[in-house]
Design a protein around this motif. Structure first.
Motif, PDB file in Angstrom:
ATOM      1  N   UNK A   7      -9.479  -1.296  11.861  1.00  0.00           N
ATOM      2  CA  UNK A   7      -9.870  -1.555  10.474  1.00  0.00           C
ATOM      3  C   UNK A   7     -10.499  -0.329   9.821  1.00  0.00           C
ATOM      4  N   UNK A  21      -7.682   8.922   4.740  1.00  0.00           N
ATOM      5  CA  UNK A  21      -6.597   9.807   5.196  1.00  0.00           C
ATOM      6  C   UNK A  21      -5.233   9.159   5.021  1.00  0.00           C
ATOM      7  N   UNK A  22      -5.129   7.878   5.397  1.00  0.00           N
ATOM      8  CA  UNK A  22      -3.844   7.183   5.314  1.00  0.00           C
ATOM      9  C   UNK A  22      -3.362   7.126   3.860  1.00  0.00           C
ATOM     10  N   UNK A  23      -4.267   6.797   2.958  1.00  0.00           N
ATOM     11  CA  UNK A  23      -3.950   6.766   1.527  1.00  0.00           C
ATOM     12  C   UNK A  23      -3.460   8.126   1.037  1.00  0.00           C
ATOM     13  N   UNK A  65      -1.515   7.922  13.026  1.00  0.00           N
ATOM     14  CA  UNK A  65      -2.905   7.443  13.084  1.00  0.00           C
ATOM     15  C   UNK A  65      -2.999   6.282  14.072  1.00  0.00           C
ATOM     16  N   UNK A 109      -9.737   2.980  10.456  1.00  0.00           N
ATOM     17  CA  UNK A 109      -8.837   4.102  10.183  1.00  0.00           C
ATOM     18  C   UNK A 109      -7.428   3.735   9.742  1.00  0.00           C
ATOM     19  N   UNK A 110      -6.990   2.503  10.007  1.00  0.00           N
ATOM     20  CA  UNK A 110      -5.571   2.191   9.808  1.00  0.00           C
ATOM     21  C   UNK A 110      -5.332   1.162   8.691  1.00  0.00           C
ATOM     22  N   UNK A 111      -6.377   0.889   7.908  1.00  0.00           N
ATOM     23  CA  UNK A 111      -6.203  -0.213   6.971  1.00  0.00           C
ATOM     24  C   UNK A 111      -6.529   0.170   5.532  1.00  0.00           C
ATOM     25  N   UNK A 112      -6.895   1.411   5.314  1.00  0.00           N
ATOM     26  CA  UNK A 112      -7.196   1.867   3.958  1.00  0.00           C
ATOM     27  C   UNK A 112      -8.279   1.047   3.297  1.00  0.00           C
ATOM     28  N   UNK A 134     -15.286   4.819   3.669  1.00  0.00           N
ATOM     29  CA  UNK A 134     -13.856   4.780   3.352  1.00  0.00           C
ATOM     30  C   UNK A 134     -13.142   5.942   4.034  1.00  0.00           C
ATOM     31  N   UNK A 170       2.139   3.185   2.221  1.00  0.00           N
ATOM     32  CA  UNK A 170       1.716   4.295   3.063  1.00  0.00           C
ATOM     33  C   UNK A 170       2.918   5.049   3.610  1.00  0.00           C
ATOM     34  N   UNK A 213       0.819  -1.205   0.000  1.00  0.00           N
ATOM     35  CA  UNK A 213       0.000   0.000   0.000  1.00  0.00           C
ATOM     36  C   UNK A 213       0.857   1.260   0.000  1.00  0.00           C
TER      37      UNK A 213
END
Lengths: 239, 238
Positions: free
Chosen positions: B162, B136-138, A215, B164-167, B133, A207, A205
């Motif tokens: 899941x 933010x991380x993406x 986060x 917020x941290x997993x896209x 979805x 990131x 991914x």
């Protein structure tokens, strides 16, 4: 003790243990913390870390033989407190690591070993031959506050009570139901490979590691407050 | 941008936005906040609000075209920050609304847009279409502290991770398992009717709106604390 291997974008932290035992003493703690520092220093976008172990144990918690081999009651207490400090540092290092983390729990994890497994973002486990056991209650040891905060962040309701207050040796399927682990596998090779594959998928991914860590810290706000980890403001890199 | 309809005891807030994706800019946010003010002003015991949208998008987040249509990076940042402030005001308005709220999510909700359904007391969603979805991380953006507190009020443990941290683009069924939505339905009519019925059932309870809002704020204690929304002391009515 432990070793850190780099395989493409993956950091593989291997808990090798000593004489078949995987107990946390100052040496093992130092070596894991160093390994994490190295991973952090060499991290890029698209890094990920997977922690694996081989044999019967993942991690059996504090080396209480070492603690009790001290000359006096006072020194015993000091040694125990030292291990507590090390565990805090370890948790801090994992929670700040700028990349996704996975624990592939091949064997038993007890007390500090459960903390170690659960401070990864994802935990994979063996279906059999592996239990999570918060042995503290059975040993008559209170669970210190920072680690209670970790557990409170990870798990809630009756599952939290069952993990901490019931002296249970929790097997894979039960851990799955409790929301503690992501998936269970038969066999050491399967769980280890699954850990590596998951790390790889997350690494793809690409990131931003720093954003990821910030986060992640938000999942552990209470713990971060206790450990005094300030959140870093990050300027919007692209809108 | 949005319309507010009164049907018996129900307030029906329809999100239309200024474009197909129902993106949020200060103007759109302002109009939703006004609609909520009107609902609050006209509320009685037994009021309830249901928020609906039609077609592909529920709300896809901030209007980044508007944010970026400025001379400098600094100004773009200011517009972004201003949008975020307006969103926070909207969340406050929802959280203080003296009546039960239901979001009937017909389409996609992403980023800031996802906050809107989540600040309702109940969320019903399509099973067959639509994802939530957190991107933010993406995008390489840290989630502001205030909104992490908001998400922490809504969910915890592996579900929070899941979210917020997993896209992940998460569908209705999965959100149901995560406890983030309350029920899933097939089709636009299915989910909107379900949302209305739920709001109606809640309205029939004829709760004291002020008491309802104060108890609700307790579910968001950390978030409200950060915003300084004090809890009011309510004299015992009976």
């Amino acid at each position: 003790m432990c070793s850190l291997e780099k395989r493409g974008n993956l950091f593989i932290l291997i808990l090798t243990g000593q004489n078949g035992e995987h107990r946390l003493n100052p040496n093992l703690f130092s070596s894991i913390i160093s390994a994490l520092s190295r991973a952090k220093a060499e991290s890029t976008r698209g890094s990920a870390l997977v922690t694996v172990s081989h044999g019967k144990f993942f991690c059996n918690g504090f080396d209480l033989d070492w603690v009790n081999a001290a000359g006096s009651d006072e020194e015993t207490q000091q040694r125990f407190n030292l291990l507590l400090d090390y565990l805090k540092q370890l948790v801090l290092a994992f929670i700040s690591l700028p990349m996704p983390t996975i624990a592939a729990v091949n064997g038993h994890a007890a007390a500090g070993g459960v903390v170690l497994a659960l401070c990864h973002d994802y935990v994979l486990m063996r279906r059999y031959r592996s239990v999570l056991y918060m042995i503290d209650l059975d040993l008559g040891i209170k669970i210190p506050e920072p680690f209670m905060a970790l557990f409170r962040a990870k798990i809630s309701g009756s599952a939290r009570r069952d993990l901490l207050l019931r002296g249970l040796k929790i097997k894979g399927e039960e851990a799955l139901k409790m929301g503690l682990v992501e998936a269970v596998y038969d066999g050491e090779e399967e769980v280890t490979n699954a850990g590596i594959k998951m790390a790889d998928d997350l690494a793809k991914r690409t990131w931003h590691g720093e954003v990821y860590a910030e986060i992640r810290k938000g999942l552990y706000s209470e713990l971060c407050d206790i450990l005094g980890i300030a959140s870093i403001p990050i300027a919007t890199p692209k809108l | 941008m949005c319309s507010l309809e009164k049907r018996g005891n129900l307030f029906i807030l329809t999100l239309t936005g200024q474009n197909v994706e129902h993106r949020l800019n200060p103007e759109v946010l302002s109009s939703i906040i006004s609609a909520l003010s009107r609902a609050k002003a006209e509320s009685t015991r037994g009021s309830a609000l249901v928020t609906v949208s039609h077609a592909k998008f529920f709300c896809n987040g901030f209007d980044l075209d508007w944010v970026n249509a400025t001379g400098s990076k600094q100004e773009a940042q200011q517009r972004f920050d201003y949008s975020l402030d307006c969103l926070t005001q909207l969340v406050q308005a929802f959280i203080s609304l003296p009546m039960p709220t239901v979001a009937a999510v017909n389409g996609h909700a992403a980023a800031a847009g996802l906050v809107i359904p989540l600040c309702h007391d109940y969320v019903v969603m399509r099973r067959d279409r639509g994802v939530l979805y957190v991107n933010d991380l993406e995008m390489g953006l840290k989630i502001p502290e205030l909104y992490m507190a908001f998400f922490r009020a809504k969910t915890s443990g592996w579900a929070l991770r899941d979210l917020v941290l997993r896209g992940l683009k998460i569908k209705g069924e999965e959100l149901l398992k995560m406890g983030i939505v309350d029920a899933v339905y097939d089709g636009e009519e299915g989910v909107i009717n379900a949302g209305m019925k739920m709001a109606d059932d809640l309205a029939r309870r004829k709760w004291d709106g002020e008491v309802y809002a104060e108890i609700r704020k307790g579910l968001y204690s950390e978030f409200c604390g950060m915003l300084g929304i004090a809890s009011k002391a309510i004299g015992t009515p009976k």
